[in-house]
Design an enzyme around this catalytic site. Structure first.
Site, PDB file in Angstrom:
ATOM      1  N   HIS A  74       0.862  -1.180   0.000  1.00  0.00           N
ATOM      2  CA  HIS A  74       0.000   0.000   0.000  1.00  0.00           C
ATOM      3  C   HIS A  74       0.897   1.227   0.000  1.00  0.00           C
ATOM      4  O   HIS A  74       1.717   1.393   0.896  1.00  0.00           O
ATOM      5  CB  HIS A  74      -0.924   0.039   1.216  1.00  0.00           C
ATOM      6  CG  HIS A  74      -1.828   1.234   1.221  1.00  0.00           C
ATOM      7  ND1 HIS A  74      -3.073   1.230   0.633  1.00  0.00           N
ATOM      8  CD2 HIS A  74      -1.647   2.501   1.705  1.00  0.00           C
ATOM      9  CE1 HIS A  74      -3.623   2.426   0.766  1.00  0.00           C
ATOM     10  NE2 HIS A  74      -2.773   3.218   1.411  1.00  0.00           N
ATOM     11  N   CYS A  75       0.729   2.069  -1.004  1.00  0.00           N
ATOM     12  CA  CYS A  75       1.607   3.230  -1.143  1.00  0.00           C
ATOM     13  C   CYS A  75       0.887   4.495  -0.669  1.00  0.00           C
ATOM     14  O   CYS A  75      -0.073   4.939  -1.303  1.00  0.00           O
ATOM     15  CB  CYS A  75       2.048   3.410  -2.593  1.00  0.00           C
ATOM     16  SG  CYS A  75       3.139   4.839  -2.830  1.00  0.00           S
TER      17      CYS A  75
END
Length: 589
Positions: A423-424
């Site tokens: 997850h960025c």
């Protein structure tokens, strides 16, 4: 709290008298293992004790000798009850074949064998009894059906199975409590509340007597984990019970600062959305204040302190998209600062357009969300439960799906992503099979833009600023360029910061994609997955086909049809088998 428990009939749930004798239940399994060494020890046991320990031969001997399997003991408990609570499936099958009544009521709580199995969390027993026609909607002496008991004790898999078999997710017990209310009141963990929310439970429903919602009950229990889940599910913080009390009122009565703060913040959704725009303003203000025509840095420092104080108090809790907005605002302001360069450098404009295109696709594209209809979810739950495979290693209790290989549930997005990488926060989205290529494009064009920005800043100082680097050295040079244009110096520092994390990230990503053939999640958690062979220095992946082929498959390079990349739908791949002929390939099933 006691007042609510007495009025709602919430007496202690675990009743020792229902599992008497205690030693039989607590040590049944260990005794069952050791009985082979003492064959004659159970030859004189009565049928109740033999049932508790699962001594099938002794039980059959007594039944064949004439014992009536329907006959309850002195505590009004039948053999089927004892077999169910101790998860003796073979005995349950045998007793039912001999005429045992599957829904016989017994014990101090007037419960069925299915109630007993549910309390203890024996999913396999619940499945078996329901196959024989046990009715999960029957209520026990406390007025609870099986789904309410499973929710109270946190038996998530049983809650999922019962709902999948047709139990109403909003079913009220005799006290007017729903499974969600019981989970909020009794279970201090994310499940089964998270599972119930996935089943579209009525989150703002009030109970029959107190008109308390699940959020009221969570506050009464001080269940902070569930409070967060309910607030995320848009639970009504202004809902009033029969006394006119809101969850916030109850939190204030208990003087719980954490609950008070979170319930108050839930009322400020509009302000939180507006605050997402503040990184643009704050980053601009830092450069603007530095560029003010004020000689005293003390005054500028006081202004900075005022901005910091205001920003901190308007962001009382972390917003998920703040890093993403900070990144976007920095890029935007850098672009604005260097706009004159863009008008004369066409490649810069093309790079900028490519950057924002890939950023937008990384931000808003479906990263590979694994979707299923409610009917498919229920079918999956029933199939896994009835085959003994309803295990959290292959089943997601939030999304209610069987997890494909290489997928993972993202705790931030609260959804399962196919071929999950990470997850960025900088793009405010997961990176998975659906947007990984766009993410790599975003990193590449961002790195190009940052390098261009740094070059532009240096060119500006060379042309517009009087410096004496060769004579006075580096540290004086810094003072000179910072004084010449504080705004430009601030943009340069931003560029340097972003250059560091972007360069490291893109190198790590390329190494994983090309050299290892794995994702970030797989690299970090390789030991958890059986299909990886992990040593102290290496990870052997069945998905690694060599650097050249890995790049072709990842970027789907076709080269006018001369190359054919291998395309795999990772949303539907559940198992993997090594190709024994080659030793390195794999077959997906």
């Amino acid at each position: 709290m006691e007042e609510y428990e007495k009025e709602a009939g919430c007496v202690p749930i675990l009743h020792p008298e229902e599992i008497k004798p205690q030693s039989h239940y607590n040590h049944g399994y260990s005794e069952n293992v050791s009985r082979k060494n003492h064959v004659d020890d159970y030859s004189t046991w009565d049928i109740v004790k033999a049932t508790q320990y699962g001594i099938f031969e002794r039980c059959r001997e007594l039944v064949e000798a004439g014992f009536d399997v329907r006959q309850p003991d002195k505590e009004n408990v039948t053999l089927l009850h004892w077999a169910a609570i101790n998860n003796r499936i073979d005995l349950v099958k045998y007793y039912i074949s001999k005429g045992a009544i599957v829904d016989q009521l017994g014990g101090d709580l007037n419960s069925t064998p299915l109630h007993w199995a549910t309390r203890q969390g024996h999913l396999s027993m619940v499945v078996q009894l329901m196959k024989y026609g046990a009715d999960p909607s029957l209520i026990d002496g406390e007025g609870c059906s099986c789904v309410h008991l499973a929710a109270q004790f946190g038996h998530t898999s049983i809650v999922a199975y019962l709902i999948a078999k047709g139990q109403d997710v909003d079913m009220m017990d005799q006290n007017g409590m729903t499974p969600l209310m019981w989970a909020a009141y009794r279970t201090h963990s994310v499940d089964p509340t998270r599972l119930l929310l996935t089943f579209n439970v009525s989150v703002n429903l009030g109970d029959k007597y107190h008109k308390n919602t699940a959020l009221h009950w969570a506050v009464l229990a001080g269940n902070t984990t569930v409070i967060s889940l309910l607030l995320d599910a848009n639970a009504n913080v202004d809902a009033q019970n029969i006394k006119g009390e809101t969850p916030l009122d109850l939190a204030k009565q208990r003087k719980n600062v954490w609950m008070i703060n979170h319930l108050q913040e839930a009322r400020q959704e509009f302000r939180q959305k507006v605050m997402l725009g503040t990184p643009f303003l704050v980053i601009w203000l830092v450069g603007f204040i530095a560029d003010l025509d004020i000689d005293s840095w003390l005054i500028k420092g006081l202004i900075y302190a005022g901005v910091a104080h205001t920003h901190t108090h308007t962001h009382t809790h972390t917003l998920a998209y703040t890093p993403c907005i900070c990144c976007l605002s920095t890029i935007f302001l850098n672009l604005a600062a260097h706009l004159p360069f863009a008008t004369v450098h066409v490649p810069f404009l093309i790079n900028t357009l490519a950057l924002f295109y890939n950023f937008g696709k990384s931000w808003k594209s479906d990263p590979g969300i694994i979707k299923a209809s409610e009917e498919q979810k229920k079918k999956t739950i029933v199939e896994l439960a009835e085959t003994g495979s309803l295990d959290l290693s292959i089943f997601c209790s939030t999304c209610l799906i069987r997890k494909p290989i290489r997928s993972k549930h993202c705790a931030v997005c609260n959804r399962c992503i196919a071929k999950f990488d990470h997850h960025c926060p900088w793009v405010g989205n997961c990176v998975g099979i659906g947007n990984h290529r766009y993410f790599m494009g975003y990193l590449f064009f961002l790195l190009c833009m940052i390098c261009w920005m740094m070059y532009g800043c240096i060119s500006y100082w060379r042309i517009h600023c009087a410096t004496s680097y060769a004579k006075d050295g580096f540290w004086l040079y810094l003072t000179q360029i910072a004084s010449c244009s504080p705004w430009m110096f601030w943009m340069f520092l931003n560029s340097v910061f972003h250059f560091m994390w972007v360069a490291v990230l893109i190198m790590c990503q390329l190494y994983q994609i090309a050299a290892l053939g794995i994702t970030t999640n797989e690299r970090m958690n390789a030991r958890r997955y059986k299909h990886f062979k992990v040593t102290a220095t290496s990870i052997e992946s069945p998905f690694n086909h060599g650097c050249f082929r890995n790049l072709i498959d990842f970027f789907e390079i076709r080269c006018c049809g001369l190359i054919r990349p291998v395309s795999v739908d990772w949303t539907t791949q559940y198992t993997i088998e090594y190709d024994q002929t080659s030793g390195s390939g794999y077959q997906l099933v």
